[in-house]
Design an enzyme around this catalytic site. Structure first.
Site, PDB file in Angstrom:
ATOM      1  N   GLY A  11      -2.148  10.905  -0.748  1.00 59.90           N
ATOM      2  CA  GLY A  11      -2.560   9.518  -0.476  1.00 59.90           C
ATOM      3  C   GLY A  11      -2.824   9.273   1.003  1.00 59.90           C
ATOM      4  N   ALA A  15      -3.315   2.799   2.873  1.00 61.53           N
ATOM      5  CA  ALA A  15      -2.888   1.897   3.946  1.00 61.53           C
ATOM      6  C   ALA A  15      -1.730   2.485   4.748  1.00 61.53           C
ATOM      7  CB  ALA A  15      -2.482   0.554   3.339  1.00 61.53           C
ATOM      8  N   ILE A  16      -0.792   3.140   4.075  1.00 71.38           N
ATOM      9  CA  ILE A  16       0.361   3.678   4.797  1.00 71.38           C
ATOM     10  C   ILE A  16       0.233   5.188   5.007  1.00 71.38           C
ATOM     11  CG2 ILE A  16       1.926   4.065   2.805  1.00 71.38           C
ATOM     12  CD1 ILE A  16       2.814   2.520   6.207  1.00 71.38           C
ATOM     13  N   ARG A  36      -9.105  13.802  -2.964  1.00 68.38           N
ATOM     14  CA  ARG A  36      -9.922  14.016  -4.169  1.00 68.38           C
ATOM     15  C   ARG A  36     -11.392  13.827  -3.815  1.00 68.38           C
ATOM     16  NH1 ARG A  36      -8.987   8.571  -7.686  1.00 68.38           N
ATOM     17  NH2 ARG A  36      -8.788   7.137  -5.935  1.00 68.38           N
ATOM     18  N   LYS A 144       9.574   2.500  -9.636  1.00 71.71           N
ATOM     19  CA  LYS A 144      10.007   3.349  -8.512  1.00 71.71           C
ATOM     20  C   LYS A 144      11.438   3.849  -8.744  1.00 71.71           C
ATOM     21  CE  LYS A 144       6.997   1.454  -4.879  1.00 71.71           C
ATOM     22  NZ  LYS A 144       6.867   0.748  -3.595  1.00 71.71           N
TER      23      LYS A 144
HETATM   24  N1  LIG Z   1       6.609  -2.765   2.242  1.00 70.03           N
HETATM   25  C1  LIG Z   1       5.421  -3.321   2.174  1.00 70.03           C
HETATM   26  O1  LIG Z   1       5.170  -4.368   2.783  1.00 70.03           O
HETATM   27  C2  LIG Z   1       4.325  -2.615   1.404  1.00 70.03           C
HETATM   28  C3  LIG Z   1       3.027  -3.120   1.413  1.00 70.03           C
HETATM   29  C4  LIG Z   1       2.042  -2.407   0.717  1.00 70.03           C
HETATM   30  C5  LIG Z   1       2.364  -1.251   0.017  1.00 70.03           C
HETATM   31  N2  LIG Z   1       3.646  -0.804   0.004  1.00 70.03           N
HETATM   32  C6  LIG Z   1       4.005   0.426  -0.732  1.00 70.03           C
HETATM   33  O2  LIG Z   1       3.460   1.538  -0.014  1.00 70.03           O
HETATM   34  C7  LIG Z   1       3.084   2.583  -0.940  1.00 70.03           C
HETATM   35  C8  LIG Z   1       1.627   2.994  -0.661  1.00 70.03           C
HETATM   36  O3  LIG Z   1       0.777   1.892  -0.974  1.00 70.03           O
HETATM   37  P1  LIG Z   1      -0.630   1.704  -0.269  1.00 70.03           P
HETATM   38  O4  LIG Z   1      -1.025   0.285  -0.485  1.00 70.03           O
HETATM   39  O5  LIG Z   1      -0.570   2.279   1.128  1.00 70.03           O
HETATM   40  O6  LIG Z   1      -1.536   2.673  -1.184  1.00 70.03           O
HETATM   41  P2  LIG Z   1      -3.129   2.712  -1.241  1.00 70.03           P
HETATM   42  O7  LIG Z   1      -3.691   2.105   0.016  1.00 70.03           O
HETATM   43  O8  LIG Z   1      -3.547   2.150  -2.560  1.00 70.03           O
HETATM   44  O9  LIG Z   1      -3.407   4.286  -1.172  1.00 70.03           O
HETATM   45  C9  LIG Z   1      -3.539   5.061  -2.298  1.00 70.03           C
HETATM   46  C10 LIG Z   1      -3.844   6.506  -1.895  1.00 70.03           C
HETATM   47  O10 LIG Z   1      -3.735   7.317  -3.053  1.00 70.03           O
HETATM   48  C11 LIG Z   1      -4.914   8.114  -3.179  1.00 70.03           C
HETATM   49  N3  LIG Z   1      -5.187   8.392  -4.589  1.00 70.03           N
HETATM   50  C12 LIG Z   1      -5.412   7.478  -5.578  1.00 70.03           C
HETATM   51  N4  LIG Z   1      -5.617   8.115  -6.757  1.00 70.03           N
HETATM   52  C13 LIG Z   1      -5.493   9.447  -6.499  1.00 70.03           C
HETATM   53  C14 LIG Z   1      -5.601  10.618  -7.310  1.00 70.03           C
HETATM   54  N5  LIG Z   1      -5.853  10.551  -8.632  1.00 70.03           N
HETATM   55  N6  LIG Z   1      -5.434  11.838  -6.731  1.00 70.03           N
HETATM   56  C15 LIG Z   1      -5.168  11.930  -5.397  1.00 70.03           C
HETATM   57  N7  LIG Z   1      -5.080  10.859  -4.572  1.00 70.03           N
HETATM   58  C16 LIG Z   1      -5.242   9.626  -5.118  1.00 70.03           C
HETATM   59  C17 LIG Z   1      -5.997   7.261  -2.549  1.00 70.03           C
HETATM   60  O11 LIG Z   1      -7.074   8.101  -2.212  1.00 70.03           O
HETATM   61  P3  LIG Z   1      -8.680   7.665  -2.322  1.00 70.03           P
HETATM   62  O12 LIG Z   1      -9.124   7.479  -0.901  1.00 70.03           O
HETATM   63  O13 LIG Z   1      -9.281   8.880  -2.955  1.00 70.03           O
HETATM   64  O14 LIG Z   1      -8.753   6.428  -3.165  1.00 70.03           O
HETATM   65  C18 LIG Z   1      -5.239   6.714  -1.339  1.00 70.03           C
HETATM   66  O15 LIG Z   1      -5.203   7.687  -0.306  1.00 70.03           O
HETATM   67  C19 LIG Z   1       3.340   2.012  -2.343  1.00 70.03           C
HETATM   68  O16 LIG Z   1       4.576   2.487  -2.818  1.00 70.03           O
HETATM   69  C20 LIG Z   1       3.400   0.516  -2.138  1.00 70.03           C
HETATM   70  O17 LIG Z   1       4.209  -0.153  -3.085  1.00 70.03           O
HETATM   71  C21 LIG Z   1       4.631  -1.446   0.686  1.00 70.03           C
END
Ligand SMILES: NC(=O)c1ccc[n+]([C@@H]2O[C@H](COP(=O)([O-])OP(=O)(O)OC[C@H]3O[C@@H](n4cnc5c(N)ncnc54)[C@H](OP(=O)(O)O)[C@@H]3O)[C@@H](O)[C@H]2O)c1
Length: 318
Positions: A11, A15-16, A36, A144
């Site tokens: 991932g 965002a993170i 991917r 989770k």
């Molecule tokens: N504490 C907080 O305030 C806060 C806020 C937001 C999120 N979070 C947590 O942080 C974590 C990450 O969330 P995020 O929002 O950063 O995630 P995100 O932006 O949705 O990132 C998803 C990542 O997964 C990859 N991905 C998706 N499907 C895939 C597949 N089939 N095979 C391989 N890679 C794949 C995406 O790649 P592509 O570029 O190919 O799509 C992207 O790099 C989560 O657990 C979320 O709950 C916490």
């Protein structure tokens, strides 16, 4: 100098995830990313995210220019996952909320590869074993927690990263809906505004994650990030902001029943954001005692990390 563990970020364009990659490189860990071919998630509904200027392709290119090893693969392609995992020591997953349950596929690949010294499942929020959150976020937190139990049952070495609220989601608008900068006239406050929350920039989440990855004491522990200057109530933060702009805001306190009603009446992403704010500001899900047998408090374990304070973060909006 000791050889650093090889780190795979799943991932890395998220965002993170991107911040974990940069922090890993900066710490001198050989850094690998699984990417991917087709970004099928491009059009999926997303929560607000901090502005990221580069395109996905530019980001991947700059990772590679900086020495990251790119591995083509997909969560749904077991062989590619196993092949990637066999090349590293530590696996850090930062998949978004829609893929939490799918991490059983990573657990299966780690089991098959048999070489992983540490797995960080996608957490990056509150402690999912200590919360009283409401829907729709509750379901994600429960997923989770379920993944934690699978990891433990399989005997996979782990670290759970509990970093609480990203500034990009909670602070850039002082936890208001439908605005992207802190308000200058009035502010809605869930509850009485006196409950402490823990805030951290996304870049600092990356830094602390890599600190934990390189720390043998974080093995089979949850790392809790509640940094002294950033562990504040919303009232504290609003008064910091008021001092910076030299103005007093009108404050509208919203009782819990009203918050539940708003969550019910709004759709994604606002219902999700309201429920996240509710967990932190009304339920106090960042307020708890740690258990030294299974927890580490990050500011004690990594006192040398210079992190961005809430006050410094707010300066950019003045
Ligand atoms: N504490 C907080 O305030 C806060 C806020 C937001 C999120 N979070 C947590 O942080 C974590 C990450 O969330 P995020 O929002 O950063 O995630 P995100 O932006 O949705 O990132 C998803 C990542 O997964 C990859 N991905 C998706 N499907 C895939 C597949 N089939 N095979 C391989 N890679 C794949 C995406 O790649 P592509 O570029 O190919 O799509 C992207 O790099 C989560 O657990 C979320 O709950 C916490």
């Amino acid at each position: 100098m000791a050889v650093k563990d090889r780190i795979l970020v799943l991932g890395p364009t998220g965002a993170i995830g991107r911040h974990i990659v940069w922090a890993s490189l900066k710490a001198g860990n050989p850094t690998f990313i699984l990417v991917r071919d087709t970004p099928a998630s491009v059009n999926k509904p997303r929560l607000v995210t901090a502005a990221n200027p580069e395109t996905r392709e530019e980001l991947i290119q700059s990772f590679q220019n900086s020495g990251v090893t790119l591995i083509q693969g997909d969560l749904n392609d077991h062989e590619s996952l196993v092949k990637a995992i066999k090349q590293v020591d530590v696996v850090i997953c930062s998949f978004g909320r829609l893929l939490i349950e799918d991490q059983v596929k990573i657990v299966a690949a780690i089991k098959e590869a048999g070489n992983v010294k540490r797995f960080f499942p996608s957490e990056f929020g509150l402690d999912v074993d200590r919360h009283d959150a409401t829907e729709p976020v509750r379901e994600v937190f429960e997923e989770k927690a379920k993944i934690r139990r699978v990891i433990e049952a399989e005997g996979i070495p782990y670290t759970y990263l509990c970093c609480h609220a990203f500034t990009g989601y909670f602070l850039r608008n002082l936890a208001q809906i439908d605005i992207t900068v802190p308000p200058r006239d009035k502010v809605f406050i869930q509850g009485d505004g006196n409950v402490k929350g823990a805030y951290i920039t996304e870049a600092d989440v990356g830094v602390f994650t890599i600190q934990a990855a390189n720390d043998p004491n974080a093995l089979n522990k949850a790392v809790h990030i509640r940094l002294p200057n950033n562990y504040l109530s919303l009232n504290d933060i609003i008064s910091l902001w008021e001092k910076k702009i030299g103005k007093t805001l009108e404050k509208i306190y919203v009782p819990e029943e009203q918050v539940f009603k708003q969550i019910k009446e709004t759709s994604f992403p606002n219902n999700y954001l309201l429920a996240l704010y509710h967990s932190q500001q009304i339920k106090g899900d960042a307020v708890y005692e740690i258990d030294p047998a299974k927890d580490l408090e990050a500011f004690e374990a990594y006192p040398d990390v210079k992190y961005t304070t809430v006050s410094e973060y707010l300066d950019q909006f003045v």
